[in-house]
Design an enzyme around this catalytic site. Structure first.
Site, PDB file in Angstrom:
ATOM      1  CB  SER A 252      -1.219  -0.387   1.501  1.00 51.34           C
ATOM      2  OG  SER A 252      -0.083  -0.001   2.161  1.00 51.34           O
ATOM      3  CE  LYS A 253      -0.658   7.840  -1.723  1.00 50.69           C
ATOM      4  NZ  LYS A 253      -1.483   8.248  -2.905  1.00 50.69           N
ATOM      5  NE  ARG A 254       0.539   2.222   7.860  1.00 51.51           N
ATOM      6  CZ  ARG A 254      -0.013   1.717   8.225  1.00 51.51           C
ATOM      7  NH1 ARG A 254      -1.356   1.711   7.595  1.00 51.51           N
ATOM      8  NH2 ARG A 254       0.717   0.926   8.730  1.00 51.51           N
ATOM      9  N   GLY A 256       5.703   1.669   1.009  1.00 51.22           N
ATOM     10  CA  GLY A 256       5.613   1.868  -0.219  1.00 51.22           C
ATOM     11  C   GLY A 256       5.305   2.328  -1.451  1.00 51.22           C
TER      12      GLY A 256
END
Ligand code: GLU
Length: 488
Positions: A252-254, A256
């Site tokens: 996910s964005k979190r 990477g």
């Protein structure tokens, strides 16, 4: 044997993320390793999700990585246009043909009706799916209503038997047709869905291998049945493994999965990123971790792609980036240091920057920099009289209390003050600072953090003896005194 043709078919819904660009890398590597062709196709059929500027970001991302394409929207080719919104007539023709042959039908169900249907299914704990209300409308009635009402075109899935996907990575994957749903192939605005556009375009563009993310695997039976209904030979399929973050969940964005261009801005090198991305699911053998572009293009094969999720390990990317940074020639490295410093040092530091100073510090950075974005923060302390601002509490954090930090600063001031300006070099600094171990009865490793904070504003950085030598006598002593003062 026909030449291999693969494609990358992104939707222009924002700057492409690294996880998505991995698909481009694999499709490109497969084409190039086999002397085939690689195409770029823009899949912009979901008009509501378009983000302006995405197509440029796609080009920039691919070019930065060194991925080249043989046909595409910008360079054309025998199957132009390569942008789906410019090919609508082809999809509409295909949909009309499917209707005429009884393999698809017009569906007049409104969005409200479909919502209500889904709500009822979910309340009754039934699997979601179109209930088939328009499937068997008499063709005369369907024809008549088409003049008056908006409609979608749904594909008539076969509901008995099984559909088998022969996946190049996963082997045979069997789907029960009873669980399949009559999906929308053409929307009421005349735009196709991905499913229909995929078949029309991969066929016309003579794609041999559809290489795409694992999230598409559940759609494969739709695609295979569509190929079959249209009397077409399907492409081969390869569904790349899921990429997971350190938490073992889908990237996910979190964890990477941000825009590739964020990594460019952060100071990653294309060679490192390419090396990193291709190892997200593929390997050369069971030991090689450093793979050049040339080796990749000579050896890539889809047979060595695994189905297991691939771990997106930012530490590995940083390691690879450091490796490629160390390969940069000295002159080129000095230029990088200069460019990144110019760009990223605080604007309060006057330009042009002192080139000699940068050349002096460049070798120190070369040994230890993980990303080019680390350069400016590592050398900010060399500019201006004062150390970058810091919280005085960090001075004593690692040595167990203010009085210890004071003792260390006093000892350092005494030892360094004894070195005169003419003798102020790295060797003298090393001797003076190491020499504190005795009087302080403390290891260098322990007390050095106090000096780092006083000099650089943080507890670690580029080598201390070199740094203090470059910083010079006056500025060093004044920073130590200031730190001492802050602790009082
Ligand atoms: N437009 C689809 C996507 O961006 C393409 C999938 C495919 O490669 O077929 O995921």
């Amino acid at each position: 044997m026909t030449a291999i043709r693969t494609r990358y078919a992104p939707s222009p819904t924002g700057d492409p993320h690294v996880g998505n660009i991995r698909t481009a890398v694999f499709a490109w590597a497969m084409a190039r390793a086999n002397g085939g062709q690689f195409l770029l196709r823009i899949e912009d059929t979901d008009q509501a999700r378009l983000v302006p500027g995405s197509i440029e970001a796609i080009y920039t991302s691919l070019r930065w990585l060194g991925i080249d394409w043989d046909e595409g929207p910008d360079i054309g080719g025998p199957h132009a246009p390569y942008v789906q919104s410019q090919r609508l007539a082809k999809y509409q023709g295909a949909a009309a043909k499917l209707i005429a042959e009884g393999r698809a039908y017009r569906c007049y169900c409104t969005a409200e009706r479909l919502d209500a249907m889904r709500a009822a299914q979910s309340a009754a704990k039934q699997p979601p799916g179109y209930d088939g209300r328009c499937r068997d409308l008499a063709s005369a009635e369907s024809e008549r209503r088409s003049q008056l009402e908006p409609f979608t075109v749904r594909f008539k899935m076969r509901k008995t038997g099984q559909t088998v996907l022969r996946d190049l990575i996963r082997g045979d994957v069997t789907f029960e047709n009873a669980l399949q749903d009559d999906f929308v192939a053409l929307k009421s605005d005349g735009f196709p869905t991905y499913h229909l556009a995929l078949i029309v375009d991969d066929t016309e563009m003579r794609i041999t291998h559809a290489i795409r993310g694992e999230e598409w695997i559940s759609s494969a039976p739709k695609h295979l049945q569509l190929y079959n209904a249209m009397g077409l030979e399907p492409t081969a399929f390869a569904h790349l493994p899921l990429i997971v973050g350190a938490d073992r969940k889908k990237l996910s964005k979190r964890s990477g999965d941000t825009a590739l261009l964020d990594y460019v801005r952060g100071g990653y090198l294309p060679a490192a990123m390419l090396n990193f991305l291709v190892l997200l699911g593929w390997s050369l053998d069971d030991k090689t971790s450093i793979i050049s572009r040339e080796e990749l293009l000579a050896h890539f094969s889809i047979d060595r792609v695994v189905a297991n999720p691939a771990l997106f390990d930012i530490e590995r990317l940083n390691f690879l980036n450091g490796h490629y940074i160390r390969q940069i020639e000295t002159r080129d490295w000095e230029r990088e240091v200069h460019d990144w410093a110019e760009r990223q040092l605080p604007p309060s530091i006057p330009r042009p920057l002192d080139r000699e100073l940068l050349a002096e510090v460049a070798p120190l950075l070369h040994e230890r920099t993980a990303t080019l974005g680390d350069i400016a923060p590592s050398i900010t302390f060399l500019f201006g009289d004062e150390a970058p601002e810091y919280d005085p509490a960090t001075l004593s954090e690692k040595v167990g209390g203010t009085s210890e930090a004071v003792r260390i600063l006093d000892a350092a001031l005494l030892a360094l003050d004894a070195v005169d300006a003419a003798g102020w070099d790295k060797a003298a600094m090393e001797q003076a600072i190491r020499g504190l171990e005795g009087p302080l009865k403390m290891k260098l490793r322990k007390f050095v953090s106090v000096l780092y904070v006083a000099i650089m504003g943080k507890a670690q950085g580029i080598p201390l003896f070199d740094s203090v030598a470059i910083l010079g006598r006056e500025r060093t002593l004044s920073r130590l005194r200031k730190a001492r003062h802050l602790l009082e």
